[in-house]
Design an enzyme around this catalytic site. Structure first.
Site, short mmCIF file in Angstrom:
data_model
loop_
_atom_site.label_atom_id
_atom_site.label_comp_id
_atom_site.label_asym_id
_atom_site.label_seq_id
_atom_site.Cartn_x
_atom_site.Cartn_y
_atom_site.Cartn_z
CG ASP A 23 -1.80 1.14 1.38
OD1 ASP A 23 -2.34 1.59 0.36
OD2 ASP A 23 -1.97 1.63 2.52
CG ASP A 25 -2.02 7.67 0.67
OD1 ASP A 25 -1.40 8.72 0.90
OD2 ASP A 25 -2.56 7.42 -0.43
CG ASP A 193 -2.06 -1.01 8.65
OD1 ASP A 193 -2.61 -0.06 8.07
OD2 ASP A 193 -1.04 -0.90 9.35
#
Length: 232
Positions: A23, A25, A193
């Site tokens: 990921d 951000d 996450d």
């Protein structure tokens, strides 16, 4: 790994034994660039958090709440990028990890629900132009609104990567790698996450999550490594 074309699966180009999907951000960066723009240039944190709660409780699709967030930002895109360059920080361990991965033939593939022009601009600022160009980024795009330029006031809008409820189903990018024959398949890692990361992580062998978030994703029955920064 010669039976699969690198044009189809770009991360196989160098015949790696490992691929690191991540990921952007809040994973590569310390802050979320889209949240920052919404809170400071758009309708603010209260409405953003309400939209997040609506998504978490199944009242809205992520793509609809996210578009509403971004549509509240009237600032021209080039100005948004300038502001983000000054306010979004790289995870303290990522630059070192990036160079280590490059030296050890472990491709890093950025899978993001954000927008590629912003991600590339921030990575170029944080890593350097040439290093940023070497990263494969799969994310949403930006398009001008009718009769406008993306650098006009109220001039840009998000263009989603696919038709999923997230706007970008990250698992779709990983699945072809996960389904390779055992003798051709690299070990697949994932870092992230957020809600949109869980389905992607399930396609990989090991999930890395920042400290404090492991409990939120443990229900997914994944093999999880808790990390304080990108170095772990």
């Amino acid at each position: 790994m010669g039976s699969v074309s690198p044009a189809t699966l770009p991360a196989l180009k160098t015949n790696p034994k490992f691929i690191f999907f991540t990921d952007f951000d809040g994973t590569i960066t310390q802050q979320d660039s889209n949240d920052y723009m919404t809170d400071n240039l758009g309708f603010g944190p209260e409405l953003r958090r309400k939209g997040n709660q609506d998504v978490l409780h199944g009242r809205r699709h992520f793509r609809d709440a996210f578009r509403e967030m971004l549509d509240s930002i009237s600032t021209p895109l080039d100005q948004c990028i300038d502001i983000l360059r000054k306010n979004i920080d790289l995870d303290p361990g990522f630059k070192e990890f990036f160079h280590w991965a490059k030296e050890n033939n472990m491709p890093i593939v950025v899978l993001s629900g954000g927008m590629e022009p912003i991600i590339r601009a921030l990575l170029a600022h944080m890593l350097g132009e040439e290093e940023a160009k070497s990263l494969q980024i799969v994310s949403n795009q930006v398009a001008p609104r009718p009769g406008k330029s993306i650098n006009d006031e109220n001039g840009w809008q998000i263009v989603y990567h696919d038709d999923s409820g997230f706007g970008h189903d990250k698992s779709l990018e990983i699945r072809p790698y996960a389904r390779l024959p055992a003798e051709e398949r690299p070990v697949l890692f994932y870092a992230g996450d957020g809600v949109s990361d869980l389905s992607a992580a399930k396609e990989t062998d090991l999930l890395f999550a920042k400290a404090g978030r492991v409990k939120d994703i443990a229900a997914g029955k994944l093999s999880v490594k808790e990390a304080a920064s990108g170095r772990q």
